[in-house]
Design an enzyme around this catalytic site. Structure first.
Site, mmCIF file in Angstrom:
data_model
loop_
_atom_site.group_PDB
_atom_site.id
_atom_site.type_symbol
_atom_site.label_atom_id
_atom_site.label_comp_id
_atom_site.label_asym_id
_atom_site.label_seq_id
_atom_site.Cartn_x
_atom_site.Cartn_y
_atom_site.Cartn_z
ATOM 1 N N HIS A 1 8.620 7.194 7.997
ATOM 2 C CA HIS A 1 9.251 7.335 6.677
ATOM 3 C C HIS A 1 10.710 7.723 6.906
ATOM 4 C CE1 HIS A 1 5.834 6.866 3.873
ATOM 5 N NE2 HIS A 1 5.149 7.064 4.992
ATOM 6 N N ASN B 1 9.047 4.109 3.555
ATOM 7 C CA ASN B 1 9.063 3.719 4.964
ATOM 8 C C ASN B 1 10.429 3.148 5.315
ATOM 9 O OD1 ASN B 1 5.916 2.864 4.177
ATOM 10 N ND2 ASN B 1 6.191 3.893 6.110
ATOM 11 N N CYS C 1 3.951 9.207 0.052
ATOM 12 C CA CYS C 1 2.552 9.603 0.143
ATOM 13 C C CYS C 1 2.298 10.640 -0.935
ATOM 14 C CB CYS C 1 2.260 10.181 1.529
ATOM 15 S SG CYS C 1 0.571 10.809 1.682
ATOM 16 N N HIS D 1 5.039 4.358 12.556
ATOM 17 C CA HIS D 1 5.134 4.292 11.089
ATOM 18 C C HIS D 1 6.072 5.430 10.685
ATOM 19 C CE1 HIS D 1 2.974 4.020 6.994
ATOM 20 N NE2 HIS D 1 3.518 5.223 6.927
ATOM 21 N N ARG E 1 0.838 -1.211 0.000
ATOM 22 C CA ARG E 1 0.000 0.000 0.000
ATOM 23 C C ARG E 1 0.875 1.265 0.000
ATOM 24 N NH1 ARG E 1 -0.540 4.575 2.914
ATOM 25 N NH2 ARG E 1 -0.074 3.391 4.774
HETATM 26 P P1 HMG Z 1 -14.704 12.858 0.281
HETATM 27 O O1 HMG Z 1 -14.456 14.320 0.439
HETATM 28 O O2 HMG Z 1 -15.660 12.238 1.269
HETATM 29 O O3 HMG Z 1 -15.173 12.464 -1.163
HETATM 30 O O4 HMG Z 1 -13.367 12.031 0.402
HETATM 31 P P2 HMG Z 1 -16.372 12.975 -2.020
HETATM 32 O O5 HMG Z 1 -17.606 12.356 -1.478
HETATM 33 O O6 HMG Z 1 -16.322 14.476 -2.147
HETATM 34 O O7 HMG Z 1 -16.020 12.296 -3.431
HETATM 35 C C1 HMG Z 1 -14.926 12.729 -4.205
HETATM 36 C C2 HMG Z 1 -14.719 11.682 -5.300
HETATM 37 O O8 HMG Z 1 -14.139 10.504 -4.724
HETATM 38 C C3 HMG Z 1 -16.003 11.214 -5.979
HETATM 39 O O9 HMG Z 1 -15.632 10.804 -7.299
HETATM 40 C C4 HMG Z 1 -16.377 9.977 -5.214
HETATM 41 O O10 HMG Z 1 -17.147 9.070 -5.973
HETATM 42 C C5 HMG Z 1 -15.014 9.378 -4.937
HETATM 43 P P3 HMG Z 1 -15.916 11.739 -8.578
HETATM 44 O O11 HMG Z 1 -17.406 11.903 -8.562
HETATM 45 O O12 HMG Z 1 -15.182 13.019 -8.295
HETATM 46 O O13 HMG Z 1 -15.353 10.923 -9.695
HETATM 47 N N1 HMG Z 1 -14.945 8.615 -3.664
HETATM 48 C C6 HMG Z 1 -14.488 7.356 -3.581
HETATM 49 N N2 HMG Z 1 -14.082 6.483 -4.525
HETATM 50 C C7 HMG Z 1 -13.685 5.256 -4.095
HETATM 51 N N3 HMG Z 1 -13.646 4.914 -2.792
HETATM 52 C C8 HMG Z 1 -14.012 5.768 -1.827
HETATM 53 C C9 HMG Z 1 -14.490 7.040 -2.221
HETATM 54 N N4 HMG Z 1 -14.937 8.113 -1.543
HETATM 55 C C10 HMG Z 1 -15.209 9.054 -2.435
HETATM 56 N N5 HMG Z 1 -13.952 5.415 -0.548
HETATM 57 C C11 HMG Z 1 -11.419 11.014 -0.546
HETATM 58 C C12 HMG Z 1 -12.333 12.238 -0.509
HETATM 59 C C13 HMG Z 1 -10.939 10.646 0.842
HETATM 60 C C14 HMG Z 1 -12.170 9.844 -1.099
HETATM 61 C C15 HMG Z 1 -10.248 11.388 -1.467
HETATM 62 O O14 HMG Z 1 -9.676 12.572 -0.995
HETATM 63 C C16 HMG Z 1 -9.201 10.313 -1.513
HETATM 64 O O15 HMG Z 1 -9.425 9.227 -2.018
HETATM 65 N N6 HMG Z 1 -7.964 10.595 -1.003
HETATM 66 C C17 HMG Z 1 -6.855 9.681 -1.059
HETATM 67 C C18 HMG Z 1 -6.375 9.414 0.345
HETATM 68 C C19 HMG Z 1 -5.139 8.532 0.313
HETATM 69 O O16 HMG Z 1 -5.177 7.419 -0.159
HETATM 70 N N7 HMG Z 1 -4.009 9.051 0.849
HETATM 71 C C20 HMG Z 1 -2.802 8.295 0.953
HETATM 72 C C21 HMG Z 1 -2.866 7.351 2.096
HETATM 73 S S1 HMG Z 1 -2.635 8.170 3.693
HETATM 74 C C22 HMG Z 1 -0.960 7.920 3.993
HETATM 75 O O17 HMG Z 1 -0.249 7.489 3.120
HETATM 76 C C23 HMG Z 1 -0.428 8.193 5.379
HETATM 77 C C24 HMG Z 1 -0.036 6.905 6.131
HETATM 78 O O18 HMG Z 1 0.887 6.134 5.372
HETATM 79 C C25 HMG Z 1 0.586 7.269 7.483
HETATM 80 C C26 HMG Z 1 1.726 8.278 7.395
HETATM 81 O O19 HMG Z 1 2.650 8.107 6.544
HETATM 82 O O20 HMG Z 1 1.697 9.228 8.214
HETATM 83 C C27 HMG Z 1 -1.266 6.027 6.431
HETATM 84 MG MG MG Z 2 2.984 6.489 5.183
#
Ligand code: HMG
Ligand code: MG
Length: 302
Positions: A207, A247, A238, A205, A15
């Site tokens: 990086h 990481n 990210c 976690h 992921r």
């Molecule tokens: P939202 O604001 O609730 O979304 O969430 P929305 O309702 O405004 O919808 C926006 C669009 O997303 C729409 O599509 C929805 O259908 C779609 P459009 O009509 O524009 O084509 N949508 C979805 N599609 C699939 N699955 C869903 C979903 N929800 C809405 N669940 C949302 C916005 C969160 C979805 C968006 O901002 C997003 O997907 N962001 C990506 C987040 C992400 O993956 N970030 C990276 C991981 S976090 C990380 O890496 C940190 C970590 O490693 C720890 C660290 O390093 O600190 C964990």
């Molecule tokens: Mg991360």
């Protein structure tokens, strides 16, 4: 010093390791990565995220990846940013989910289109719907630095972690998203969090952008933390933390744990070999110093 006797490693390469790549990794290769790493002894995976395919195209095949994993005895978790993500994760039959908040409003807004308070409301709504038997891990990201706001408030991390623990999240993982924090920064964060959350529910976690991750792992072990994320070959990043490296490498962590006599899953040489092959097949840089050394030593011996 209260280092744990055993550390649970969650393998994050499928992921976190892949989510920022510009080139789409075929679904079969993602499945093979999990299968091969599980054959190398790893048992728990931060496997996919159920997010918008527009926001993170690499995770568009999350359900197919989960469905394709061969072994039934591995733990597969998926990130879930909202209720729709939860629905998809449950349909895919994951074993656990990861929910997301951060100590920085700007990062949280860029990451999941919600400021920190809104992200906590989303988590609350997800927790209200999670069936029992699904393990919930809450990530608090940007624990020391935000890519947009700079240094973050250790006190805010502690308050968020405490709320998440009170709400019943099984694990609270502290995410050093940018890989910039030194031992001094992380020490301040841990001091605040450990005052409010039992150490048994904490994980880390890190990086490794500035080469601080392994030192921060040692600090966390010394504090008694026994859960961590790492990524084979140091893969990761990210999409919302520009410039952040991967990481801490699983192989580097394994070498450290082995030297400290701390038990863990996985065989370092096999993990290194799987990750090095994956990196070579997909033209990615393999970034584990211990992994490189172990593979070189094995070649000399052969
Ligand atoms: P939202 O604001 O609730 O979304 O969430 P929305 O309702 O405004 O919808 C926006 C669009 O997303 C729409 O599509 C929805 O259908 C779609 P459009 O009509 O524009 O084509 N949508 C979805 N599609 C699939 N699955 C869903 C979903 N929800 C809405 N669940 C949302 C916005 C969160 C979805 C968006 O901002 C997003 O997907 N962001 C990506 C987040 C992400 O993956 N970030 C990276 C991981 S976090 C990380 O890496 C940190 C970590 O490693 C720890 C660290 O390093 O600190 C964990
Ligand atoms: Mg991360």
């Amino acid at each position: 010093m209260s280092r744990p006797a055993r550390v649970d490693i969650t393998e994050s390469s499928p992921r976190d390791g892949l989510q920022s790549l510009g080139v789409f990794i075929p679904t079969e290769s993602k499945i093979a990565l999990i299968d091969d790493l599980s054959m190398a002894g790893l048992a728990s995976f931060d496997a996919v995220s159920f997010v918008s395919p527009t926001a993170v195209p690499q995770m568009a095949d999350a359900a197919d990846v989960i469905a394709g994993v061969a072994r039934s005895d591995v733990f597969l978790s998926g990130l879930v940013p909202n209720l729709r993500g939860l629905e998809s994760a449950l349909a895919a039959e994951v074993d656990g989910i990861g929910v997301l908040t951060a100590a920085s409003d700007t990062f949280s807004e860029r990451n999941i289109n919600a400021d920190v308070e809104e992200s906590m409301r989303r988590i609350r709504s997800i927790l209200d719907e999670v069936p029992s038997g699904i393990r919930v891990r809450a990530y608090v990201s940007t624990i020391t630095h935000c890519p947009y706001e700079g240094p973050t408030d250790a006190g805010r991390v502690a308050v968020l972690a405490e709320r998440l623990a009170e709400w019943g999240c099984d694990e609270i993982f502290l995410g050093e998203t940018l890989g910039k924090g030194t031992v001094g920064d992380v020490e301040r964060v841990l001091a605040g969090v450990l005052d409010r959350v039992p150490v048994s529910r904490l994980g880390v976690h890190f990086h490794d952008t500035y080469g601080q991750a392994l030192a921060n792992v040692v600090l966390s072990l010394d504090a008694g933390i026994d859960k961590l994320d790492s990524s084979a070959g140091g893969l990761g990043g990210c999409p919302y933390a520009p410039g952040a490296a991967g990481n801490v490498a699983t192989e580097d962590v394994m070498w450290l744990l082995g030297g400290l006599g701390i038990e863990h899953d996985g065989h370092i040489e096999q993990v290194a070999s799987v990750a090095a092959r994956f990196c070579s097949d997909h033209h990615l840089q393999y970034r584990s110093r211990a992994g490189e050394a172990v593979l070189a030593a094995a070649e000399v011996e052969a």
